[in-house]
Design an enzyme around this catalytic site. Structure first.
Site, PDB file in Angstrom:
ATOM      1  N   GLN A 193       1.250  11.976  -6.477  1.00 38.60           N
ATOM      2  CA  GLN A 193      -0.730  11.870  -6.054  1.00 38.60           C
ATOM      3  C   GLN A 193      -0.070  11.964  -4.412  1.00 38.60           C
ATOM      4  O   GLN A 193       0.391  10.102  -4.599  1.00 38.60           O
ATOM      5  CB  GLN A 193      -1.763  11.010  -6.663  1.00 38.60           C
ATOM      6  CG  GLN A 193      -2.218  10.620  -6.551  1.00 38.60           C
ATOM      7  CD  GLN A 193      -3.665  11.286  -5.719  1.00 38.60           C
ATOM      8  OE1 GLN A 193      -4.351  12.383  -6.953  1.00 38.60           O
ATOM      9  NE2 GLN A 193      -4.286  11.213  -4.746  1.00 38.60           N
ATOM     10  N   ARG A 195      -2.269  11.443  -0.364  1.00 34.94           N
ATOM     11  CA  ARG A 195      -3.429  11.612   0.141  1.00 34.94           C
ATOM     12  C   ARG A 195      -2.606  11.076   1.768  1.00 34.94           C
ATOM     13  O   ARG A 195      -3.893  11.408   2.399  1.00 34.94           O
ATOM     14  CB  ARG A 195      -4.172  10.720  -0.175  1.00 34.94           C
ATOM     15  CG  ARG A 195      -5.017   9.280   0.155  1.00 34.94           C
ATOM     16  CD  ARG A 195      -5.587   9.129  -0.100  1.00 34.94           C
ATOM     17  NE  ARG A 195      -6.631   7.828   1.053  1.00 34.94           N
ATOM     18  CZ  ARG A 195      -6.003   7.074   0.737  1.00 34.94           C
ATOM     19  NH1 ARG A 195      -5.816   6.110  -0.169  1.00 34.94           N
ATOM     20  NH2 ARG A 195      -6.339   5.943   1.956  1.00 34.94           N
ATOM     21  N   HIS A 199       7.113  10.297   3.688  1.00 36.49           N
ATOM     22  CA  HIS A 199       8.704  10.159   4.501  1.00 36.49           C
ATOM     23  C   HIS A 199       9.901  10.360   3.645  1.00 36.49           C
ATOM     24  O   HIS A 199       9.612  10.522   2.369  1.00 36.49           O
ATOM     25  CB  HIS A 199       8.392   9.457   5.671  1.00 36.49           C
ATOM     26  CG  HIS A 199       7.282   9.660   6.378  1.00 36.49           C
ATOM     27  ND1 HIS A 199       7.289  10.103   7.781  1.00 36.49           N
ATOM     28  CD2 HIS A 199       5.700   9.211   6.478  1.00 36.49           C
ATOM     29  CE1 HIS A 199       6.074  10.022   7.665  1.00 36.49           C
ATOM     30  NE2 HIS A 199       5.468   9.796   7.311  1.00 36.49           N
ATOM     31  N   HIS A 202       9.497   8.772   0.024  1.00 37.61           N
ATOM     32  CA  HIS A 202       8.675   9.158  -0.878  1.00 37.61           C
ATOM     33  C   HIS A 202       9.909   9.994  -1.612  1.00 37.61           C
ATOM     34  O   HIS A 202       9.212  10.288  -2.345  1.00 37.61           O
ATOM     35  CB  HIS A 202       7.142   9.887  -0.038  1.00 37.61           C
ATOM     36  CG  HIS A 202       6.056   8.725   0.716  1.00 37.61           C
ATOM     37  ND1 HIS A 202       6.239   8.583   1.336  1.00 37.61           N
ATOM     38  CD2 HIS A 202       5.784   8.026   0.192  1.00 37.61           C
ATOM     39  CE1 HIS A 202       5.578   7.929   1.676  1.00 37.61           C
ATOM     40  NE2 HIS A 202       5.200   7.175   1.198  1.00 37.61           N
ATOM     41  N   GLY A 287       0.394   4.665  -8.539  1.00 41.05           N
ATOM     42  CA  GLY A 287       1.203   3.782  -7.429  1.00 41.05           C
ATOM     43  C   GLY A 287       1.019   2.435  -7.063  1.00 41.05           C
ATOM     44  O   GLY A 287       0.139   2.278  -8.255  1.00 41.05           O
ATOM     45  N   ARG A 288       1.299   1.337  -6.432  1.00 39.98           N
ATOM     46  CA  ARG A 288       0.575  -0.434  -6.412  1.00 39.98           C
ATOM     47  C   ARG A 288      -0.658   0.235  -6.408  1.00 39.98           C
ATOM     48  O   ARG A 288      -0.861   1.422  -4.758  1.00 39.98           O
ATOM     49  CB  ARG A 288       1.532  -0.487  -5.089  1.00 39.98           C
ATOM     50  CG  ARG A 288       0.520  -1.716  -5.335  1.00 39.98           C
ATOM     51  CD  ARG A 288       2.678  -3.079  -4.476  1.00 39.98           C
ATOM     52  NE  ARG A 288       1.771  -4.059  -3.546  1.00 39.98           N
ATOM     53  CZ  ARG A 288       0.856  -5.156  -2.815  1.00 39.98           C
ATOM     54  NH1 ARG A 288       0.098  -3.881  -2.385  1.00 39.98           N
ATOM     55  NH2 ARG A 288       0.612  -5.870  -2.961  1.00 39.98           N
ATOM     56  N   ASP A 289      -1.602   0.165  -6.205  1.00 38.80           N
ATOM     57  CA  ASP A 289      -3.015  -0.797  -5.638  1.00 38.80           C
ATOM     58  C   ASP A 289      -3.147   1.457  -4.808  1.00 38.80           C
ATOM     59  O   ASP A 289      -4.142   2.170  -4.291  1.00 38.80           O
ATOM     60  CB  ASP A 289      -3.421  -0.832  -3.935  1.00 38.80           C
ATOM     61  CG  ASP A 289      -4.933  -0.618  -3.833  1.00 38.80           C
ATOM     62  OD1 ASP A 289      -5.627  -0.814  -5.687  1.00 38.80           O
ATOM     63  OD2 ASP A 289      -5.212  -1.052  -2.756  1.00 38.80           O
ATOM     64  N   HIS A 290      -3.160   2.433  -6.779  1.00 35.95           N
ATOM     65  CA  HIS A 290      -3.353   3.405  -6.592  1.00 35.95           C
ATOM     66  C   HIS A 290      -4.995   4.410  -6.439  1.00 35.95           C
ATOM     67  O   HIS A 290      -6.033   3.127  -6.927  1.00 35.95           O
ATOM     68  CB  HIS A 290      -3.015   3.528  -8.170  1.00 35.95           C
ATOM     69  CG  HIS A 290      -3.289   5.398  -8.380  1.00 35.95           C
ATOM     70  ND1 HIS A 290      -1.855   6.268  -7.889  1.00 35.95           N
ATOM     71  CD2 HIS A 290      -3.798   6.675  -8.390  1.00 35.95           C
ATOM     72  CE1 HIS A 290      -2.178   7.715  -8.220  1.00 35.95           C
ATOM     73  NE2 HIS A 290      -3.105   8.144  -8.886  1.00 35.95           N
ATOM     74  N   ALA A 291      -4.722   5.273  -5.350  1.00 36.50           N
ATOM     75  CA  ALA A 291      -6.437   5.083  -5.013  1.00 36.50           C
ATOM     76  C   ALA A 291      -7.352   3.858  -4.594  1.00 36.50           C
ATOM     77  O   ALA A 291      -8.450   4.308  -4.836  1.00 36.50           O
ATOM     78  CB  ALA A 291      -7.175   6.195  -6.383  1.00 36.50           C
ATOM     79  N   VAL A 329      11.117   1.395  -2.391  1.00 39.42           N
ATOM     80  CA  VAL A 329      12.051   1.801  -1.330  1.00 39.42           C
ATOM     81  C   VAL A 329      12.266   0.669  -0.030  1.00 39.42           C
ATOM     82  O   VAL A 329      10.728   0.588   0.050  1.00 39.42           O
ATOM     83  CB  VAL A 329      12.676   3.266  -1.620  1.00 39.42           C
ATOM     84  CG1 VAL A 329      12.451   3.763  -3.216  1.00 39.42           C
ATOM     85  CG2 VAL A 329      11.749   4.083  -1.251  1.00 39.42           C
TER      86      VAL A 329
END
Length: 501
Positions: A193, A195, A199, A202, A287-291, A329
């Site tokens: 996911q 928004r 790069h 990712h 992810g970290r702090d997803h959304a 990463v």
């Protein structure tokens, strides 16, 4: 491939195809409701099965159960209320059993809603329970400032999916993606996911996730509504189309998700996992702090960094989708490769990274973006959509009825500097339809001199005020010579990067 949430993929387009002509005929005779952009996104995902098991907008019982217990009234896990908000005037016209045609752009018949109930929601409770109550949270702002006073609950019958004129080949429904996965014999799919633009980091983390889980990759970016201020989806899709070429052949697929994000942190992460399961994914990168929408004006995070991962894990048995924690990463310049940050001893190893803030700064000022960070083709796309300040448009607003001579003097001075920027004196005459085009002029690179005050200027990017008020960007006195004012304005614009001498 996982079964859809609630065991059945609720593809209403397929379900109702046999009666589409009759529905379309009936739709022309019913009350109508013009869908807002957010409602249109929600309707599309109800109709195509992305929101399975939902077959309509939540009734009051379902709504209250989702708000307080993260479940529909039948006990199925569901964390974000999907509601059709309307104004009081339209609510007064409706009663249970009524049928309403839902329109895209006030003209395209999308679906028919059969009203089950009309209710006034407890918005304060919704804000606190679903989004933690901070009035600066984007979803809470929406509830308080934009959402209608009443909600309508009821089931939908599908006429057609919303019409999109962009990227039709990339807008796969859950049924279409599942069929493609089956035809390719993909039985393990990691969904990613995003928004934001992608790069090299990712690409690296998604390939690592695929390797670790012996899976394929679904790049599934949101192209509905995201956080205000995000890069537009057209720019991002062009980026994704370039990045997808960098995956080994047959490893990854790109598909666009027409979701209206709420920026709901942990609850939204669970919702995203449900949606990806409906689209056929077996694994989901959280992810970290997803959304999460970041911090409020006091610098306080709306959500803790790992709230989303924790809540998705909490419901993992019910979700039937495996959580893949996002592993940050970093680039190792001495080795010319990326590696997970948690595997690196940064006290003895040199690492490089560019934050989102730093990237935006480099784009704004035309600074170098190194090849180790992104692909040249991606940087080119981002620079086209985010030109440096010297190529951006701006508006200077003359407050308090400053003279026409000042506007003329500024225009004449700006024109002396040459370059590709177009300059224009603009009088909006306090007409809303003219004020609305100001941001469009600025986005096109125009330098505007606005000859009367603009009350909305605080919300328009690259807009600066000139006047004797202490809050003005360029402060002047009422009897100051015009040439002095012109010099102040030019130097201010130079300091902010619009002019380079």
């Amino acid at each position: 491939m996982p079964v859809p949430h609630g065991d059945i993929l609720q593809d209403l387009i397929v379900r109702d195809a046999h009666k589409r002509d009759n529905l379309l005929l009936e739709a022309t005779k019913l009350k109508t409701w013009g869908l807002t952009p957010r409602q249109l996104c929600d309707v599309e995902l109800i109709l195509n099965g992305g929101f399975s098991p939902l077959v309509g907008f939540l009734t009051q019982q379902d709504y209250e159960s989702v708000v307080t217990n993260c479940r529909l009234k039948n006990g199925i896990l569901w964390t974000i209320p999907i509601t059709l908000d309307i104004n009081a005037e339209f609510a007064a016209e409706l009663k249970p059993g009524d049928r309403v045609t839902l329109l895209q752009d006030e003209e395209i018949c999308i679906a028919i809603l059969t009203v089950q109930d009309v209710y006034r929601p407890d918005k304060k409770m919704e804000a606190e329970k679903v989004f933690r109550g901070d009035e600066e949270h984007p979803a809470v702002k929406y509830l308080n400032n934009e959402a209608g006073e009443f909600y309508v609950g009821g089931s939908l019958e599908a006429i057609q999916l919303p019409v999109h004129y962009d990227y039709p080949g990339l807008r796969k429904t859950p049924a279409e993606l599942r069929a493609e996965f089956k035809s390719k014999k993909w039985d393990r799919i990691v969904a990613f996911q995003t928004r934001n633009p992608m790069h090299k980091a990712h690409r690296e983390l998604t390939v690592r996730a695929a390797r670790e889980h012996n899976a394929k990759v679904l790049i599934h970016p949101v192209v509905g509504l995201t956080k205000p201020g995000d890069i537009d989806h057209h720019t991002r899709v062009r980026v994704y189309q370039e990045v997808i070429k960098r995956y080994p052949n047959g490893l990854a697929q790109l598909s666009l998700l027409p979701l209206a994000m709420r920026m709901g942190g942990d609850r939204e992460a669970v919702w995203h996992a449900i949606i990806r399961k409906n689209y056929g994914a077996t694994h989901f990168i959280v992810g970290r702090d997803h959304a999460g929408p970041g911090k409020n004006s006091k610098g306080v995070d709306f959500y803790a960094p790992y709230d989303a991962q924790d809540l998705v894990r909490h419901y993992s048995d019910e979700l039937d989708i495996q959580v893949v924690p996002f592993r940050m990463v970093t680039y190792l310049p001495d080795e010319g490769r990326y590696a997970p940050l948690d595997e690196i001893d940064t006290s003895i190893t040199t690492t490089l990274n560019i934050s989102g803030t730093e990237l935006r700064k480099r784009l704004r000022y035309g600074e170098d973006i190194p090849d180790w960070f992104s692909y040249p083709e991606v940087v080119k796309i981002l620079r086209e959509s985010n030109p440096p300040k010297k190529n951006q448009g701006f508006a200077v607003v003359l407050k308090d009825g400053n003279s026409k001579q000042l506007a003329t003097a500024l225009l004449s001075t700006f024109l002396q500097f040459g370059g590709s920027r177009h300059y224009k004196i603009f009088d909006h005459k306090n007409q809303d339809d003219l004020i609305e085009v100001v941001p469009e002029f600025i986005r096109s690179g125009t330098g505007l001199i606005i000859s009367r005050d603009l009350n909305q200027s605080d919300g328009i990017r690259n807009t600066y005020t000139i006047g004797d008020d202490s809050n003005c960007n360029v402060q002047i006195s009422s009897n100051e010579p015009i040439l002095n004012i012109v010099q102040k304005v030019v130097l201010f614009l130079e300091d902010n990067g619009y002019f380079v001498f």
